[in-house]
Scaffold this motif. Structure first.
Motif, PDB file in Angstrom:
ATOM      1  N   UNK A 100       5.467   2.032  -8.593  1.00 44.58           N
ATOM      2  CA  UNK A 100       4.915   2.774  -7.461  1.00 44.58           C
ATOM      3  C   UNK A 100       3.749   3.655  -7.905  1.00 44.58           C
ATOM      4  N   UNK A 101       3.604   3.861  -9.202  1.00 49.47           N
ATOM      5  CA  UNK A 101       2.507   4.691  -9.694  1.00 49.47           C
ATOM      6  C   UNK A 101       2.751   6.165  -9.463  1.00 49.47           C
ATOM      7  N   UNK A 102       4.018   6.585  -9.562  1.00 48.56           N
ATOM      8  CA  UNK A 102       4.348   7.993  -9.350  1.00 48.56           C
ATOM      9  C   UNK A 102       3.932   8.830 -10.562  1.00 48.56           C
ATOM     10  N   UNK A 103       3.531  10.049 -10.276  1.00 45.70           N
ATOM     11  CA  UNK A 103       3.190  10.987 -11.339  1.00 45.70           C
ATOM     12  C   UNK A 103       4.423  11.745 -11.821  1.00 45.70           C
ATOM     13  N   UNK A 104       5.563  11.508 -11.179  1.00 40.25           N
ATOM     14  CA  UNK A 104       6.774  12.295 -11.447  1.00 40.25           C
ATOM     15  C   UNK A 104       7.164  12.242 -12.915  1.00 40.25           C
ATOM     16  N   UNK A 105       7.186  11.039 -13.498  1.00 41.27           N
ATOM     17  CA  UNK A 105       7.619  10.952 -14.879  1.00 41.27           C
ATOM     18  C   UNK A 105       6.629  11.647 -15.798  1.00 41.27           C
ATOM     19  N   UNK A 106       5.344  11.489 -15.509  1.00 43.91           N
ATOM     20  CA  UNK A 106       4.338  12.146 -16.339  1.00 43.91           C
ATOM     21  C   UNK A 106       4.482  13.659 -16.254  1.00 43.91           C
ATOM     22  N   UNK A 107       4.787  14.153 -15.035  1.00 47.39           N
ATOM     23  CA  UNK A 107       5.008  15.588 -14.863  1.00 47.39           C
ATOM     24  C   UNK A 107       6.240  16.021 -15.658  1.00 47.39           C
ATOM     25  N   UNK A 108       7.318  15.238 -15.526  1.00 50.41           N
ATOM     26  CA  UNK A 108       8.543  15.558 -16.256  1.00 50.41           C
ATOM     27  C   UNK A 108       8.316  15.497 -17.759  1.00 50.41           C
ATOM     28  N   UNK A 109       7.594  14.444 -18.199  1.00 50.92           N
ATOM     29  CA  UNK A 109       7.337  14.285 -19.632  1.00 50.92           C
ATOM     30  C   UNK A 109       6.474  15.429 -20.162  1.00 50.92           C
ATOM     31  N   UNK A 144       3.532   8.828  -1.158  1.00 50.66           N
ATOM     32  CA  UNK A 144       3.937   7.439  -1.411  1.00 50.66           C
ATOM     33  C   UNK A 144       5.384   7.200  -0.991  1.00 50.66           C
ATOM     34  N   UNK A 145       6.267   8.120  -1.347  1.00 51.14           N
ATOM     35  CA  UNK A 145       7.682   7.931  -1.017  1.00 51.14           C
ATOM     36  C   UNK A 145       7.922   8.036   0.486  1.00 51.14           C
ATOM     37  N   UNK A 146       7.152   8.875   1.148  1.00 52.96           N
ATOM     38  CA  UNK A 146       7.291   8.962   2.603  1.00 52.96           C
ATOM     39  C   UNK A 146       6.823   7.661   3.259  1.00 52.96           C
ATOM     40  N   UNK A 147       5.724   7.097   2.755  1.00 54.56           N
ATOM     41  CA  UNK A 147       5.233   5.819   3.284  1.00 54.56           C
ATOM     42  C   UNK A 147       6.233   4.699   2.988  1.00 54.56           C
ATOM     43  N   UNK A 162      12.077  -4.203  -1.338  1.00 56.38           N
ATOM     44  CA  UNK A 162      11.118  -4.855  -2.222  1.00 56.38           C
ATOM     45  C   UNK A 162       9.869  -5.318  -1.479  1.00 56.38           C
ATOM     46  N   UNK A 163      10.013  -5.676  -0.226  1.00 60.94           N
ATOM     47  CA  UNK A 163       8.814  -5.935   0.570  1.00 60.94           C
ATOM     48  C   UNK A 163       8.042  -4.635   0.811  1.00 60.94           C
ATOM     49  N   UNK A 166       3.281  -1.341   0.154  1.00 56.48           N
ATOM     50  CA  UNK A 166       2.757  -0.024  -0.183  1.00 56.48           C
ATOM     51  C   UNK A 166       1.475  -0.126  -1.004  1.00 56.48           C
ATOM     52  N   UNK A 167       1.353  -1.200  -1.791  1.00 52.32           N
ATOM     53  CA  UNK A 167       0.262  -1.319  -2.759  1.00 52.32           C
ATOM     54  C   UNK A 167      -1.135  -1.263  -2.146  1.00 52.32           C
ATOM     55  N   UNK A 168      -1.412  -1.904  -0.995  1.00 57.39           N
ATOM     56  CA  UNK A 168      -2.791  -1.878  -0.479  1.00 57.39           C
ATOM     57  C   UNK A 168      -3.255  -0.506   0.000  1.00 57.39           C
ATOM     58  N   UNK A 169      -2.335   0.375   0.398  1.00 56.45           N
ATOM     59  CA  UNK A 169      -2.730   1.662   0.965  1.00 56.45           C
ATOM     60  C   UNK A 169      -2.616   2.813  -0.025  1.00 56.45           C
ATOM     61  N   UNK A 170      -1.928   2.606  -1.130  1.00 57.94           N
ATOM     62  CA  UNK A 170      -1.760   3.663  -2.121  1.00 57.94           C
ATOM     63  C   UNK A 170      -1.988   3.090  -3.520  1.00 57.94           C
ATOM     64  N   UNK A 171      -2.399   3.945  -4.419  1.00 53.17           N
ATOM     65  CA  UNK A 171      -2.638   3.519  -5.802  1.00 53.17           C
ATOM     66  C   UNK A 171      -1.298   3.305  -6.500  1.00 53.17           C
TER      67      UNK A 171
END
Length: 675
Positions: A216-225, A532-535, A590-591, A596-601
């Motif tokens: 999904x390209x979330x920044x969450x793990x990077x923030x946590x890391x 992203x998660x809301x979408x 999974x769909x 989600x990919x076309x509208x979000x990075x």
């Protein structure tokens, strides 16, 4: 789209010649149909195998292909023929338009860990001339080293898989096998869980979360890391500061000195570090090192102004000084012995305090456990002196009257009482430790003064037996001793000043760490992550409604911001759903990742593969809606591949009215190839 599947070829050399199949895929929905046991899943598993991803299915080192590719092949007339050689070839295209053809042997003289890559479309255009390179897979280093195929594949996809935490290792790569299940669902175990049947035997912590965060390209793990790295840096710096402080303190104690007004832990006020100083134990008490050095310099100046006398001129003074120093040495010895005795007593007291604190901690833990059990059970237990706490029967057989027994303290009051006792004893222990350090300094000072006194006694006695015309050695020694003291204490001040400089640098680093921590979001998710998660939640709800999900109201569904799994009203969805609704939810999830990919990075490859999506006898209406929704991938430039053995009388009317590519095998997928 990160990559696209262009063409697949399966080949098997048998005793009766070559058998095989070649399948082309296009953008949008591709429906691959064959009857059960005819080789449909062989195609899906063949693509997994040729990409070296078989460990996403099982940790066992075995080829995930059926007997048609490994031992014997069944022809359309029912005859079994032995397979001599076999291989799988897959043509891929990435986002940059680069096309490669990947070949891997199945049954061959070559090792099946060898993968050959042709840099070109050798299946679509077999007459072309292409550069060839070989890679290895399924061995250590396949994901990290240049000759590893998964290292090549990761670069080909334009990905940079993160380094995550493992159970045995602090850092481990998020392998491709943990990511592909989010968009590649195979028939045997792929439908068993949401979001995906992600393998756990790579020993990656929270592997499901890490895989979803990457796709999904979330920044969450990077923030946590980053927060963990900053915490680790802060802990290291704190440990370094405390160790430097302890080393400095021990160094000073050996010289009868101690640290004053200097924090034992990192601070942000660098100016306050200049307030720190060293104090020295003297016969007059503790004085600052600066004042002590000044006093020594004044004493040296006075000694230097007087000429060194001879023994004859200084005999009475020598005798008087000898008596004075001898008495002083006896007094110092008495003080030293007294402090030693106090120290021995205090050591026993400290041990008793530590045992008491440990007992209180154990009592506190037991009482907190009881409180927890009460809270979990919803029952407030009460202990009565005339009732058994287990069977509630009256207790009469006692030596004392039951009325004479005091009421038992409630568990909450007991916990509060133990905590207050614990704080009190810890404070006492802290004071005892501080007093112990002060006694160490006093002992060092007494030992130093006693050593000087004995040295003076020896020198004074030597003066008394020396020739009358000799100069007084005791006066000379006193000057030398004073000079040495000044030098030693000046060196002590230099050591302290160097430590303060080091503390200042560490304090600046500490300020920078706190600044970087303050710049991180208060929670684990950035605003982009929440969007992203809301979408994704919205897509999940829309598709659940479209596919006929009925266990809960579709509008109550959402994606958990903690686990990234579907939930309703804050509770993760588990066994509450029917088997068919669980499949519908997996379709939707999974769909949803795909849409989600076309509208979000995101890092989603833009490909979705379902092997037998109509699981658990999902209704015809649901299956039809699934195919219709999947067909919309074409206008987004994405690719969906469904393999199915659905009855053609049901399947054909559906796919005839949607835009999709239909690949139908009337008999076995592997057919005789022309010579």
């Amino acid at each position: 789209m990160t990559f696209k599947l262009r063409r697949l070829r399966l080949r098997a050399l048998t005793e009766e010649g070559w058998y095989g199949a070649e399948i082309g895929f296009v953008n949008g929905l591709n429906v691959l149909w064959a009857a059960n046991t005819m080789g449909k899943s062989t195609c899906i598993q063949g693509m997994i195998y040729v990409l070296g991803l078989e460990r996403m299915l099982s940790p066992r080192r075995e080829i995930p292909l059926p007997h048609a590719m490994t031992s014997y092949l069944t022809t359309d007339n029912g005859k079994n023929v032995r397979v001599i050689e076999s291989d799988v070839t897959l043509e891929l295209e990435n986002l940059a338009g680069t096309v490669v053809t990947v070949h891997r042997p199945v049954l061959s003289k070559l090792d099946d860990r060898l993968i050959t890559v042709q840099f070109g479309a050798s299946l679509t255009d077999p007459q072309g001339q292409y550069r060839v390179q070989r890679y290895f897979v399924r061995d250590p280093g396949a994901a990290q080293r240049e000759d590893g195929f998964h290292h090549f594949l990761e670069n080909f996809l334009g990905w940079e898989l993160p380094i995550v935490r493992g159970y045995e290792k602090d850092e481990i790569k998020l392998y491709l096998e943990t990511v592909f299940p989010l968009f590649w669902v195979e028939q045997k175990s792929g439908w068993s869980s949401i979001p995906a049947a992600i393998p756990t035997y790579f020993r990656i912590r929270e592997v499901h979360k890490r895989a979803v965060e990457f796709v999904v390209g979330l920044e969450a793990y990077e923030i946590e890391r980053k927060r963990e790295q900053l915490n680790q840096r802060q802990n290291v710096l704190t440990g370094k500061w405390e160790l430097r402080w302890q080393d400095l303190s021990q160094h000073l104690v050996r010289s009868g000195a101690r640290i004053e007004a200097l924090s034992q832990k990192p601070i942000v006020d660098t100016e306050s570090l200049s307030n720190g100083f060293v104090s020295v134990a003297t016969t007059a008490g503790w004085v600052s090192l600066d004042d002590h050095i000044k006093a020594l310099k004044e004493a040296l100046s006075e000694l230097s102004e007087v000429a060194v006398p001879t023994i004859a001129d200084n005999a009475p003074e020598i005798e008087a000084k000898l008596s004075e120093v001898t008495a002083q040495a006896e007094e110092l010895n008495i003080k030293r012995l007294s402090i030693y005795e106090i120290t021995q007593i205090k050591v026993a007291d400290t041990d008793a305090l530590q045992r008491r604190i440990q007992t209180l901690k154990e009592d506190l833990a037991k009482n907190q456990d009881v409180q927890k059990l009460q809270r979990f059970s919803g029952v407030q237990w009460s202990l009565s002196p005339d009732r058994c706490p287990t069977c509630e029967q009256a207790l009469q057989d006692t030596l004392l009257s039951q009325n004479a027994l005091a009421a038992i303290m409630p568990i909450e009051d007991n916990i509060s009482y133990i905590k207050s006792e614990l704080r009190m004893f810890e404070d006492i222990l802290h004071r005892e430790n501080e007093e112990s350090r002060e006694r160490e300094g006093q002992l060092s000072q007494l030992n130093r003064d006693l050593s000087e006194a004995y040295s003076q006694i020896r020198t004074l006695r030597a003066d008394l037996v020396s020739p009358a015309t000799s100069i007084s050695a005791s006066v000379v020694e006193q000057r030398v001793l004073t000079e040495r003291k000044i030098k030693d204490f000046a060196n002590l001040q230099t050591v302290f000043d160097d430590a303060v400089d080091a503390f200042t640098e560490m304090s600046e680093d500490y300020i920078q760490i706190l600044k970087e921590k303050s710049e991180l979001p208060d929670d684990e998710l950035s605003d982009a992550d929440k969007s992203k998660l809301e979408r994704l939640s919205q897509l999940l709800r829309d598709q659940a409604r479209q596919f006929g999900f009925i266990t809960f109201k579709p509008e109550d569904l959402s994606i958990s911001t903690d686990t990234y799994r579907p939930e309703t009203e804050g509770f993760e969805i588990g066994f509450e759903t029917s088997a068919s609704d669980a499949i519908r939810l997996k379709w939707a999830y999974q769909l949803g990742l795909l849409e989600l990919a076309p509208t979000h990075a995101t890092n989603h490859p833009g490909v979705l593969v379902f092997d037998e999506p109509r699981q658990q006898s999902s209704s015809k209406v649901s299956f039809e809606q699934l195919l219709m929704r999947a067909a919309t991938a074409k206008r987004r430039g994405q690719q969906v591949i469904f393999s199915t053995s659905e009855d053609l009388s049901v399947l054909n009317p559906i796919i005839d009215k949607i835009d999709c590519a239909k690949i139908v095998f009337e008999g076995h997928v592997l057919q005789p190839l022309p010579h």
